[in-house]
Motif scaffolding. Structure first.
Motif, PDB file in Angstrom:
ATOM      1  N   ARG A 193       0.838  -1.207   0.000  1.00  0.00           N
ATOM      2  CA  ARG A 193       0.000   0.000   0.000  1.00  0.00           C
ATOM      3  C   ARG A 193       0.870   1.254   0.000  1.00  0.00           C
ATOM      4  O   ARG A 193       0.569   2.242  -0.686  1.00  0.00           O
ATOM      5  CB  ARG A 193      -0.914  -0.009   1.226  1.00  0.00           C
ATOM      6  CG  ARG A 193      -1.767   1.262   1.342  1.00  0.00           C
ATOM      7  CD  ARG A 193      -2.799   1.155   2.456  1.00  0.00           C
ATOM      8  NE  ARG A 193      -3.399   2.444   2.710  1.00  0.00           N
ATOM      9  CZ  ARG A 193      -3.166   3.201   3.758  1.00  0.00           C
ATOM     10  NH1 ARG A 193      -2.335   2.765   4.704  1.00  0.00           N
ATOM     11  NH2 ARG A 193      -3.761   4.364   3.916  1.00  0.00           N
ATOM     12  N   GLU A 194       1.945   1.221   0.761  1.00  0.00           N
ATOM     13  CA  GLU A 194       2.859   2.362   0.818  1.00  0.00           C
ATOM     14  C   GLU A 194       3.403   2.671  -0.568  1.00  0.00           C
ATOM     15  O   GLU A 194       3.430   3.836  -0.998  1.00  0.00           O
ATOM     16  CB  GLU A 194       3.992   2.046   1.783  1.00  0.00           C
ATOM     17  CG  GLU A 194       4.929   3.209   2.065  1.00  0.00           C
ATOM     18  CD  GLU A 194       5.995   2.810   3.073  1.00  0.00           C
ATOM     19  OE1 GLU A 194       5.750   2.962   4.274  1.00  0.00           O
ATOM     20  OE2 GLU A 194       7.061   2.309   2.642  1.00  0.00           O
ATOM     21  N   THR A 197       0.817   4.262  -2.892  1.00  0.00           N
ATOM     22  CA  THR A 197       0.629   5.696  -2.655  1.00  0.00           C
ATOM     23  C   THR A 197       1.783   6.507  -3.228  1.00  0.00           C
ATOM     24  O   THR A 197       1.580   7.634  -3.684  1.00  0.00           O
ATOM     25  CB  THR A 197       0.484   5.994  -1.148  1.00  0.00           C
ATOM     26  OG1 THR A 197       1.683   5.610  -0.451  1.00  0.00           O
ATOM     27  CG2 THR A 197      -0.707   5.245  -0.560  1.00  0.00           C
ATOM     28  N   GLN A 200       0.854   6.985  -6.819  1.00  0.00           N
ATOM     29  CA  GLN A 200      -0.195   7.988  -6.997  1.00  0.00           C
ATOM     30  C   GLN A 200       0.357   9.394  -6.839  1.00  0.00           C
ATOM     31  O   GLN A 200      -0.001  10.304  -7.602  1.00  0.00           O
ATOM     32  CB  GLN A 200      -1.311   7.725  -5.997  1.00  0.00           C
ATOM     33  CG  GLN A 200      -2.067   6.429  -6.272  1.00  0.00           C
ATOM     34  CD  GLN A 200      -3.001   6.029  -5.152  1.00  0.00           C
ATOM     35  OE1 GLN A 200      -2.884   6.526  -4.025  1.00  0.00           O
ATOM     36  NE2 GLN A 200      -3.936   5.135  -5.442  1.00  0.00           N
ATOM     37  N   ARG A 230      -3.753  15.649  -1.069  1.00  0.00           N
ATOM     38  CA  ARG A 230      -4.433  14.380  -0.765  1.00  0.00           C
ATOM     39  C   ARG A 230      -3.492  13.208  -0.996  1.00  0.00           C
ATOM     40  O   ARG A 230      -3.459  12.249  -0.211  1.00  0.00           O
ATOM     41  CB  ARG A 230      -5.689  14.220  -1.622  1.00  0.00           C
ATOM     42  CG  ARG A 230      -6.837  15.136  -1.228  1.00  0.00           C
ATOM     43  CD  ARG A 230      -8.154  14.617  -1.799  1.00  0.00           C
ATOM     44  NE  ARG A 230      -8.107  14.457  -3.242  1.00  0.00           N
ATOM     45  CZ  ARG A 230      -8.445  15.402  -4.111  1.00  0.00           C
ATOM     46  NH1 ARG A 230      -8.852  16.593  -3.670  1.00  0.00           N
ATOM     47  NH2 ARG A 230      -8.388  15.179  -5.405  1.00  0.00           N
ATOM     48  N   ALA A 231      -2.718  13.273  -2.095  1.00  0.00           N
ATOM     49  CA  ALA A 231      -1.779  12.183  -2.389  1.00  0.00           C
ATOM     50  C   ALA A 231      -0.705  12.080  -1.308  1.00  0.00           C
ATOM     51  O   ALA A 231      -0.352  10.979  -0.869  1.00  0.00           O
ATOM     52  CB  ALA A 231      -1.138  12.401  -3.766  1.00  0.00           C
ATOM     53  N   GLU A 234      -2.203  10.554   1.816  1.00  0.00           N
ATOM     54  CA  GLU A 234      -2.337   9.099   1.710  1.00  0.00           C
ATOM     55  C   GLU A 234      -0.987   8.422   1.909  1.00  0.00           C
ATOM     56  O   GLU A 234      -0.886   7.376   2.575  1.00  0.00           O
ATOM     57  CB  GLU A 234      -2.936   8.732   0.357  1.00  0.00           C
ATOM     58  CG  GLU A 234      -4.403   9.124   0.209  1.00  0.00           C
ATOM     59  CD  GLU A 234      -4.950   8.799  -1.162  1.00  0.00           C
ATOM     60  OE1 GLU A 234      -4.185   8.244  -1.989  1.00  0.00           O
ATOM     61  OE2 GLU A 234      -6.125   9.095  -1.422  1.00  0.00           O
ATOM     62  N   THR A 235       0.061   9.004   1.333  1.00  0.00           N
ATOM     63  CA  THR A 235       1.407   8.457   1.519  1.00  0.00           C
ATOM     64  C   THR A 235       1.819   8.536   2.993  1.00  0.00           C
ATOM     65  O   THR A 235       2.379   7.581   3.547  1.00  0.00           O
ATOM     66  CB  THR A 235       2.420   9.233   0.660  1.00  0.00           C
ATOM     67  OG1 THR A 235       2.034   9.144  -0.711  1.00  0.00           O
ATOM     68  CG2 THR A 235       3.823   8.678   0.820  1.00  0.00           C
ATOM     69  N   TYR A 236       1.519   9.653   3.620  1.00  0.00           N
ATOM     70  CA  TYR A 236       1.838   9.835   5.035  1.00  0.00           C
ATOM     71  C   TYR A 236       1.106   8.804   5.885  1.00  0.00           C
ATOM     72  O   TYR A 236       1.694   8.195   6.799  1.00  0.00           O
ATOM     73  CB  TYR A 236       1.440  11.255   5.449  1.00  0.00           C
ATOM     74  CG  TYR A 236       1.615  11.552   6.923  1.00  0.00           C
ATOM     75  CD1 TYR A 236       2.880  11.648   7.493  1.00  0.00           C
ATOM     76  CD2 TYR A 236       0.505  11.749   7.733  1.00  0.00           C
ATOM     77  CE1 TYR A 236       3.032  11.935   8.840  1.00  0.00           C
ATOM     78  CE2 TYR A 236       0.644  12.037   9.083  1.00  0.00           C
ATOM     79  CZ  TYR A 236       1.913  12.124   9.633  1.00  0.00           C
ATOM     80  OH  TYR A 236       2.061  12.398  10.963  1.00  0.00           O
ATOM     81  N   GLY A 237      -0.181   8.575   5.587  1.00  0.00           N
ATOM     82  CA  GLY A 237      -0.947   7.586   6.343  1.00  0.00           C
ATOM     83  C   GLY A 237      -0.397   6.182   6.167  1.00  0.00           C
ATOM     84  O   GLY A 237      -0.304   5.412   7.133  1.00  0.00           O
ATOM     85  N   ALA A 238       0.001   5.842   4.932  1.00  0.00           N
ATOM     86  CA  ALA A 238       0.565   4.512   4.676  1.00  0.00           C
ATOM     87  C   ALA A 238       1.899   4.338   5.388  1.00  0.00           C
ATOM     88  O   ALA A 238       2.194   3.273   5.947  1.00  0.00           O
ATOM     89  CB  ALA A 238       0.734   4.302   3.170  1.00  0.00           C
TER      90      ALA A 238
END
Length: 579
Positions: A193-194, A197, A200, A230-231, A234-238
């Motif tokens: 997932r990381e 992202t 993306q 947003r991208a 998402e990368t930060y969350g992953a």
């Protein structure tokens, strides 16, 4: 964005194992050196334990034992250095082969699939994933191999010292087993997932940079910034998720690692007090346990990097699942001498399941024929050109040259014989000469000049100088000059069939006309399929195909179709009215 596929962890491990086993000699050398290094490392604790026992008994000189210990430590260092060096060489071979396989698979991807996946996914696999795998091969794999070899031999040494001394090590099992299973069960998906992202974010960034002028002209900066935010989020969350996994896994393992050594000292003291084991045995067992737990710690530490490498390998191998099935260098089909006719029989094609953009086309283009394909935007002209060059394969029906399906012709042969030239072009970093020699490395000065003259580029190219370096991607050439250079490169590659899809669209009408006239002389004897909105191309062609809604609705010469007063005649009148 639909990213490229990812293979299973089992398939990734099988592929890695196959690569390593391709070098049995190097692998045997690596294992042998690691084994000898570990054996030397186990001898020193044994000698030190005996030395402690002898000192307790009142020995006067320890010089012999000390020299032996020093000798084995030096031997271990030397063997370990050779082992690490051998492992690094083997790893580099494996990584180099994997890079070559990935590049080959990447070049075999159908263009439609690359466009669907987006440049971000391809870019991150080509950079981040390849680099991550290289780091794993250089550092994680050698360290893991050393750790596994040391652990196996140290456990054996502990058993020889006394089976009771193995008990403290077993205390690790109820702690490490569940936490390791918990971590490994989540790490792969987390790292996949990381990396998705990353793709993306790279896609968003690339689109914004390449379309910067359009973004500014349409005042899209706030929207593009919001999308990039947003991208990044998402990368930060992953990344936070994988960091959380490590924050749970590594502290638990680091704490657990200290237990066996403490337990060995306590249990060893009790066993010595009861006379079950000698002082030498307790000393050696404590040192063995320290050595063992240290290697277990190293092994667990590198598990994180191995998970990253496994995810990257799965992504690299996933490209192969989408690669063009045609052979790379050899094929079963052989073209009949002198027969280079292109034929479509019942050819249909769709970019999306259930929605054909070409419908059961039947078409024959004779060798040496000059065919123009015209029609409104969205009629399927470009898609037809991609089928004729084998860039895409039909969903149903066949496309053949000389009676041989394009799917059976080796890609290298197909790309050399049938060229698709679009309105897009690429200038590589290097000189004008370098860019031309890519198509024909053996071309001499005269041939280069002929190619440039044929497309009307000799004037500016000679003034600029053939050895003048270019920035790449046409950065320091005007669009029309960059396109002329691309066309000259095409002529040097000397294909027997050309499919020109708006190939002169970036030139002015006058320049385009001049280039097309020059190319007409150079392309004599070749099959030429021209896809264009400028209908003077159709006027000069032997034959005109008119397409509407994915079908060929008219087929004939310019004069014949004008007399027919159908779709082509309407296009001709409309074009003249606006020209």
């Amino acid at each position: 964005m639909t990213v490229l596929p990812v293979v299973s962890s089992q398939e990734a491990r099988r592929h890695a194992r196959r690569l390593v086993l391709k070098y049995p000699g190097e692998l045997a050398t690596v294992l042998g050196l690691h084994g000898l290094s570990t054996a030397c490392g186990l001898t020193a604790p044994h000698l030190l334990g005996g030395l402690v026992e002898d000192v307790r008994s009142g020995i006067d000189s320890v010089s012999t034992a000390a020299l032996l210990i020093l000798g084995f430590v030096l031997a271990q260092s030397l063997l370990l250095g050779l082992a690490v060096s051998s492992t690094a060489r083997l790893s580099e071979k494996v990584v180099a082969e994997l890079r070559e396989e990935f590049l080959e698979d990447l070049l075999r991807l159908p263009l439609a699939r690359v466009e669907e996946a987006g440049v971000g996914d391809v870019l991150t696999r080509s950079t981040r994933d390849v680099d991550a795998l290289a780091r794993v091969a250089r550092y994680a794999l050698p360290s893991t191999l050393v750790a596994l070899t040391t652990i196996a031999t140290t456990v054996g040494a502990l058993l020889l010292t006394g089976w009771l001394m193995v008990v403290p090590v077993l205390l690790l099992v109820p702690v490490l087993w569940p936490v390791t299973r918990w971590y490994l069960g989540r790490a792969r998906e987390g790292y996949l997932r990381e990396r998705t992202t990353y793709a993306q974010a790279a896609e968003t960034l690339t689109e914004t940079v390449t379309g910067a002028r359009t973004v500014e002209a349409l005042r899209l900066v706030p929207r593009r910034t919001e999308r990039m935010d947003r991208a990044v989020a998402e990368t930060y969350g992953a990344q936070r998720h994988t960091l959380w996994l490590r924050s749970v896994f590594l502290p638990v393992t680091d704490t657990a690692i200290a237990l066996p050594t403490v337990a060995t000292v306590i249990l060893g003291g009790l066993a010595y007090d009861q006379g079950w084991v000698s002082l030498a045995g307790v000393t050696a067992a404590t040192l063995y346990t320290q050595q063992l737990t240290g290697q277990i710690d190293i092994l667990l530490f590198w598990q994180d990097k191995l998970q990253v490498g496994g995810a990257s390998l799965a992504r690299l191998l996933g490209v192969r699942q989408e690669a063009d099935p045609r052979p790379a260098a050899t094929g079963s089909g052989e073209r009949a001498p002198g027969d280079l006719d292109l034929e479509l029989r019942g050819a249909s094609f769709s970019y999306t399941d259930g929605r054909d953009v070409l419908h059961s086309l039947d078409l024959t283009i004779r060798q040496g024929e000059r065919v123009a394909v015209v029609g409104p935007s969205g009629a399927g002209k470009t898609t037809l050109g991609r089928l004729l060059t084998g860039t895409d394969l039909p969903r149903a029906g066949t496309v053949t040259v000389g009676g041989v399906p394009l799917a059976d012709i080796p890609r290298s042969t197909l790309r050399a014989d049938i060229a698709l030239v679009t309105q897009d072009h690429h200038i590589f970093r290097g000189s004008v000469r370098d860019n031309l020699l890519l198509a024909s490395p053996a071309a001499g000065e005269e041939r280069l000049r002929e190619a440039l003259e044929a497309v009307g580029a000799w004037g500016w190219a000679s003034e600029l100088g053939l050895d003048t370096p270019l920035q790449g991607a046409g950065g320091d050439l005007a669009p029309d000059r960059a396109q002329q250079l691309s066309l000259a490169r095409l002529l040097l590659s000397d294909p027997h069939t050309l499919v020109l899809d708006e190939a002169t669209s970036l030139l002015s009408p006058r320049s385009a006309r001049d280039v097309e006239r020059s190319m007409a002389a150079v392309t004599a004897g070749r099959t030429v399929v021209s896809i264009a909105h400028r209908l003077h191309t159709a006027h000069d062609a032997d034959r005109v195909l008119v397409m509407e809604a994915g079908r060929i609705v008219e087929d004939g010469s310019h004069t014949e179709l004008l007399e027919k007063d159908g779709a082509y005649a309407a296009l001709w009148r409309s074009w003249h009215a606006t020209a």
